[in-house]
Design an enzyme around this catalytic site. Structure first.
Site, PDB file in Angstrom:
ATOM      1  N   LYS A  16       3.584 -34.878 -62.613  1.00  0.00           N
ATOM      2  CA  LYS A  16       3.050 -35.807 -63.595  1.00  0.00           C
ATOM      3  C   LYS A  16       3.849 -37.110 -63.642  1.00  0.00           C
ATOM      4  CE  LYS A  16       2.022 -31.963 -66.696  1.00  0.00           C
ATOM      5  NZ  LYS A  16       2.452 -31.282 -67.951  1.00  0.00           N
ATOM      6  N   GLU A  56       6.244 -42.047 -56.237  1.00  0.00           N
ATOM      7  CA  GLU A  56       7.058 -41.047 -56.945  1.00  0.00           C
ATOM      8  C   GLU A  56       7.922 -41.721 -58.000  1.00  0.00           C
ATOM      9  OE1 GLU A  56       7.682 -38.192 -57.763  1.00  0.00           O
ATOM     10  OE2 GLU A  56       7.640 -36.721 -56.170  1.00  0.00           O
ATOM     11  N   ASP A  57       8.114 -41.024 -59.111  1.00  0.00           N
ATOM     12  CA  ASP A  57       9.024 -41.564 -60.123  1.00  0.00           C
ATOM     13  C   ASP A  57      10.471 -41.433 -59.664  1.00  0.00           C
ATOM     14  OD1 ASP A  57       8.772 -38.817 -60.277  1.00  0.00           O
ATOM     15  OD2 ASP A  57       8.960 -38.703 -62.442  1.00  0.00           O
ATOM     16  N   ASP A  66      15.052 -36.955 -55.877  1.00  0.00           N
ATOM     17  CA  ASP A  66      16.295 -36.307 -56.297  1.00  0.00           C
ATOM     18  C   ASP A  66      16.937 -35.709 -55.043  1.00  0.00           C
ATOM     19  OD1 ASP A  66      18.141 -34.799 -57.837  1.00  0.00           O
ATOM     20  OD2 ASP A  66      16.717 -34.732 -59.475  1.00  0.00           O
ATOM     21  N   LYS A 107      18.543 -40.627 -56.434  1.00  0.00           N
ATOM     22  CA  LYS A 107      19.913 -40.180 -56.738  1.00  0.00           C
ATOM     23  C   LYS A 107      20.653 -40.006 -55.421  1.00  0.00           C
ATOM     24  CE  LYS A 107      19.195 -37.765 -61.085  1.00  0.00           C
ATOM     25  NZ  LYS A 107      19.126 -36.443 -61.737  1.00  0.00           N
ATOM     26  N   PHE A 120      21.214 -36.098 -65.584  1.00  0.00           N
ATOM     27  CA  PHE A 120      19.832 -35.776 -65.932  1.00  0.00           C
ATOM     28  C   PHE A 120      19.227 -36.942 -66.708  1.00  0.00           C
ATOM     29  CE2 PHE A 120      16.383 -33.755 -68.246  1.00  0.00           C
ATOM     30  CZ  PHE A 120      15.808 -32.988 -67.242  1.00  0.00           C
ATOM     31  N   ARG A 158       8.483 -38.653 -71.668  1.00  0.00           N
ATOM     32  CA  ARG A 158       7.876 -39.365 -70.526  1.00  0.00           C
ATOM     33  C   ARG A 158       7.433 -40.770 -70.925  1.00  0.00           C
ATOM     34  NH1 ARG A 158       6.750 -35.606 -66.349  1.00  0.00           N
ATOM     35  NH2 ARG A 158       6.216 -33.508 -67.044  1.00  0.00           N
TER      36      ARG A 158
HETATM   37  C1  PRP Z   1      10.246 -34.380 -60.208  1.00  0.00           C
HETATM   38  C2  PRP Z   1       9.864 -35.702 -59.568  1.00  0.00           C
HETATM   39  C3  PRP Z   1       9.650 -35.340 -58.139  1.00  0.00           C
HETATM   40  C4  PRP Z   1      10.635 -34.207 -57.920  1.00  0.00           C
HETATM   41  C5  PRP Z   1      11.851 -34.761 -57.246  1.00  0.00           C
HETATM   42  O1  PRP Z   1       9.093 -33.704 -60.521  1.00  0.00           O
HETATM   43  O2  PRP Z   1       8.717 -36.261 -60.151  1.00  0.00           O
HETATM   44  O3  PRP Z   1       8.336 -34.916 -57.879  1.00  0.00           O
HETATM   45  O4  PRP Z   1      10.991 -33.685 -59.208  1.00  0.00           O
HETATM   46  O5  PRP Z   1      12.745 -33.752 -56.930  1.00  0.00           O
HETATM   47  P1  PRP Z   1      13.288 -33.516 -55.477  1.00  0.00           P
HETATM   48  O6  PRP Z   1      13.523 -34.846 -54.835  1.00  0.00           O
HETATM   49  O7  PRP Z   1      14.570 -32.748 -55.711  1.00  0.00           O
HETATM   50  O8  PRP Z   1      12.292 -32.691 -54.716  1.00  0.00           O
HETATM   51  P2  PRP Z   1       9.070 -32.440 -61.493  1.00  0.00           P
HETATM   52  O9  PRP Z   1       9.134 -31.186 -60.666  1.00  0.00           O
HETATM   53  O10 PRP Z   1      10.116 -32.602 -62.554  1.00  0.00           O
HETATM   54  O11 PRP Z   1       7.609 -32.500 -62.112  1.00  0.00           O
HETATM   55  P3  PRP Z   1       6.950 -33.564 -63.131  1.00  0.00           P
HETATM   56  O12 PRP Z   1       6.825 -34.869 -62.380  1.00  0.00           O
HETATM   57  O13 PRP Z   1       5.635 -32.966 -63.450  1.00  0.00           O
HETATM   58  O14 PRP Z   1       7.862 -33.671 -64.322  1.00  0.00           O
END
Ligand code: PRP
Length: 200
Positions: free
Chosen positions: A58, A114-115, A118, A146, A167, A180
């Site tokens: 999301k 992507e937001d 990580d 990050k 975080f 959000r």
């Molecule tokens: C977050 C973010 C990416 C992912 C990044 O999504 O939006 O999709 O984690 O992590 P990574 O680089 O370690 O793979 P999340 O699973 O929190 O879902 P959301 O966007 O629905 O909150």
């Protein structure tokens, strides 16, 4: 904008942080400024072409909306939702598609939005998945990354800000589905987590 650390403009006019926010790392104003610059690049790079924005739900919905309104090229939208196996705050790298694209991306120019990147494992998986569908091109946009957490090399074409290994919530990013809608990116006070502070 600084690569890491706090934002000088944090907590500026009209932006008194939410009570649960410990520190604003990137102000709404800085995000909007950076988005304008990135949108200019995208408008230039894709001039004369049609672009398909693919948002990863999301978290990317706010970024998609703000970015889209700055684009002058013809643009269409689609979304994917994925679930990563692992803890609530750390990705395992095994990704399951919960909602697939509605559109066929063969021969299309795709920008994956992507937001946050990580570990990079989610985007890495999606990139391979999308490339296998025969698009004309696929590029990545990530508002945040990050650098201390990244586990794979990713060609992020449009990048907003690097954040430290903490975080973060806001601008699409949640903690237990809240925060959000904050217009900035920040950290939460310890008290919000109770005894279970998530790992960054
Ligand atoms: C977050 C973010 C990416 C992912 C990044 O999504 O939006 O999709 O984690 O992590 P990574 O680089 O370690 O793979 P999340 O699973 O929190 O879902 P959301 O966007 O629905 O909150």
């Amino acid at each position: 904008m600084t690569a890491t650390g706090c934002d000088r403009k944090a907590g500026g006019v009209g932006e008194s942080p939410h009570d649960d926010i410990e520190q604003v790392l990137i102000s709404g104003e800085s995000i909007q400024e950076r988005l304008s610059a990135l949108a200019e690049e995208i408008n230039r790079d894709y001039a004369g072409r049609e672009l398909l924005l693919v948002g990863v739900l999301k978290g990317a919905f706010i970024l998609m909306a703000d970015l889209a309104r700055r684009l002058q090229i013809p643009v269409e939208f689609d979304f994917m939702a994925v679930s990563s196996y692992g803890s609530a705050t750390q990705t395992s790298g095994v990704v399951r598609i919960i909602k697939d694209l509605d559109l066929d991306i063969a021969d299309r120019h795709v920008l994956l939005v992507e937001d946050i990147v990580d570990s990079g494992l989610t985007v890495n998986y999606l990139l391979r998945n999308l490339r296998a569908r025969g698009p004309a091109s696929v590029e990545i946009m990530a508002l945040l990354s990050k650098p201390d957490q990244i586990r794979v090399e990713l060609p992020i074409r449009y990048h907003g800000f690097a954040v430290p290994n903490v975080f973060v919530v806001g601008y699409g990013l949640d903690y237990e589905e809240q925060y959000r809608n904050l217009p900035y990116v920040g950290t939460l006070r310890d008290a919000v987590y109770g005894s279970a502070r998530p790992r960054p």
